[in-house]
Enzyme design. Structure first.
Site, PDB file in Angstrom:
ATOM      1  CE  LYS A 153      10.780  17.029  -2.339  1.00  0.00           C
ATOM      2  NZ  LYS A 153      11.191  15.966  -3.253  1.00  0.00           N
TER       3      LYS A 153
ATOM      4  CB  ALA B  44      -0.941  -0.010   1.192  1.00  0.00           C
ATOM      5  N   GLY B  45       1.918   1.209  -0.844  1.00  0.00           N
ATOM      6  CA  GLY B  45       2.743   2.394  -1.054  1.00  0.00           C
ATOM      7  C   GLY B  45       2.166   3.206  -2.205  1.00  0.00           C
TER       8      GLY B  45
ATOM      9  CG  ASN C 108       1.106  -2.111   3.453  1.00  0.00           C
ATOM     10  OD1 ASN C 108       1.806  -2.015   2.443  1.00  0.00           O
ATOM     11  ND2 ASN C 108       1.363  -1.439   4.548  1.00  0.00           N
ATOM     12  CE  LYS C 109       7.266  -3.841   5.812  1.00  0.00           C
ATOM     13  NZ  LYS C 109       8.599  -4.365   5.538  1.00  0.00           N
TER      14      LYS C 109
ATOM     15  CB  VAL D 156       4.009 -10.411   0.945  1.00  0.00           C
ATOM     16  CG1 VAL D 156       4.161 -11.400  -0.203  1.00  0.00           C
ATOM     17  CG2 VAL D 156       2.708  -9.636   0.845  1.00  0.00           C
TER      18      VAL D 156
ATOM     19  CD  GLU E 272      14.383  14.957  -1.136  1.00  0.00           C
ATOM     20  OE1 GLU E 272      13.851  13.884  -0.803  1.00  0.00           O
ATOM     21  OE2 GLU E 272      13.787  15.871  -1.736  1.00  0.00           O
TER      22      GLU E 272
ATOM     23  CB  ALA F 200       7.062   8.587  -5.395  1.00  0.00           C
TER      24      ALA F 200
END
Ligand code: FAD
Length: 400
Positions: free
Chosen positions: A373, A11-12, A35-36, A78, A166, A313
């Site tokens: 950004k 679920a990213g 998702n974990k 998973v 970053e 992303a």
């Protein structure tokens, strides 16, 4: 006839965006997302959690709020995909069967086999690992008062890539607060970034890369560029300086030098390189066209240079739009569409109110880039969690 089962792993950016699109398209299928954690996290904000400039909770929102109607959410890790049986093995829930699978388990830290990196460095990989970085730095700074050991105030950052820059930007913003909170002398704090490659940030122009370096140097960061890291030890880093090996003693060593795709890729027997599978143009797996892989576990060729696109992303979200449409097409027995990437530019944050990057192909730096950004960050939340989540978690309240 029983409904076909679509199972989404992760679920990213890729997984959640695919879910959102599928829930809108309403295919005649049972949809399950696994998702974990019970939360989605904005992986592109992890450097802020690590530096402590935002709280972990600021970068997360609950997955259950995104799961609508008959869609099922299973919180579990998973273990592997059994391609021949069309099942997914989960740590707690055993086997889950699927007709169509969307694999989007994202990235893990990559040590490139450098001795000591897995044991002695702190990766920027997920929410628990970034919380550990923040706590570790705070603990070391708090210990200085009693021991006066200056190594406690030395922070090494391995890798001057996007993540390294970053993180350094955020860390240099946090330092004045740490100085005050733990009453440590600013002049004793050393932040050293070590990079193997002879130059940094190849995705940007030389002028933008130089801007990033000089902004961080102004805030006290020492760069060692063209110096491969050879080993991490419990209290130091060893790097090459030409033929010579040099050592810097440091209590904190953060690893931002590389990522790979999920190790579940290899455990599942996919044909892979560093956890990435070269997928067909329509994002399906060669030989297993009922499986689509997107995001950091996939490799898609950039026709401009015949090399895979970098993992971002931005690409995961764009792939998700095609993946959802192709899953609907598979359910309906229609032809699939080939993925076409439309790069929108990349902005690298250098802390609050400073950034640099390419918007489209227009170079931008300083305050204006930092506003862009924040807009990009908010747009991502909007695309994954909708307007309500963006209003709760978005950065628009910080625009100054
Ligand atoms: P992810 O977003 O990593 O999601 C994977 C999901 O799967 C997670 O929810 C995870 O918990 C879950 N998961 C993992 N393993 C399992 C398992 N075994 N079982 C169950 N669930 C599991 N990209 C940009 O485009 N722009 C940027 O500015 C940018 N900045 C970045 C800054 C930093 C500090 C970092 C680390 C990355 C940055 N990236 C950026 C890259 C970007 O974050 C990744 O490319 C992106 O997260 C990949 O998306 P994904 O959907 O493949 O996986």
């Amino acid at each position: 006839m029983a409904k076909k089962k679509i199972v989404i792993l992760g679920a990213g950016y890729g997984g959640l965006r695919t879910l959102r699109n599928l829930q809108k398209a309403k295919p005649d299928a049972e949809i399950t997302i696994i998702n974990k954690n019970d939360y989605h996290y904005e992986a592109t904000w992890l450097h802020e959690v690590a530096a402590g400039t935002i709280e972990a909770n600021d970068a997360c929102f609950p997955i259950k709020d995104q799961v609508k109607g008959d869609t099922k959410f299973i919180q579990d890790a998973v273990v592997k995909v059994n391609k021949d049986d069309k099942t997914v093995e989960l740590e707690q829930h055993g086997l889950i069967s699927y007709d169509y699978l969307l694999f989007a388990l994202g990235f893990e830290s990559e040590s490139f086999g450098t001795p000591g990196v897995e044991e002695y460095t702190l990766p920027i990989a997920d929410i628990p690992s970034t919380k550990r970085i923040r706590e570790h730095i705070e603990t070391k700074f708090s210990e200085w008062k009693t021991t006066q050991n200056d190594e406690l105030l030395t922070i090494i950052v391995g890798g001057a890539g996007f993540t390294g820059f970053e993180f350094l930007g955020e860390l240099t913003n946090r330092i004045p607060h740490l100085v005050k909170q733990y009453d440590v002398p600013r002049e004793k704090i050393r932040i050293i970034c070590i990079e193997a490659a002879p130059s940094v940030l190849p995705m940007f122009t030389k002028d933008l890369a130089n801007y990033a370096i000089s902004r961080l140097e102004d805030r006290g960061v020492e760069f060692k560029i063209g110096h491969p890291i050879k080993e991490a030890t419990p209290d130091s880093v060893i790097y090459a300086d030409g033929e010579e090996l040099k050592e810097i003693k440091a209590a904190t060593f953060i690893w931002g030098a590389g990522v790979r795709g999920s190790s579940v890729v290899g455990a599942s027997g996919f044909d892979e390189r560093r956890g990435r599978v070269m997928v067909n143009a329509n994002l399906t797996v060669p030989g297993n066209e009922e499986i689509l892989i997107i995001g950091d576990c996939s490799a898609v060729m950039d026709p401009a240079n015949n090399r895979p696109y970098p993992t971002t992303a931005q690409i995961a979200i764009q792939q998700a739009d095609y993946a959802a449409a192709n899953l609907v097409a598979l359910i309906n027995g229609q032809p699939l569409k080939d993925f076409v990437y439309k790069p929108k530019g990349t902005v690298c944050s250098l802390g609050d109110n400073d950034a640099m990057g390419l918007v489209g192909d227009k170079p931008l730096k300083g305050y204006r880039a930092s506003v862009i950004k924040k807009v990009i960050d908010d747009r991502s939340i909007l695309m994954l969690g909708g307007i309500g989540t963006m209003l709760k978690k978005g950065k628009f309240q910080f625009y100054k």
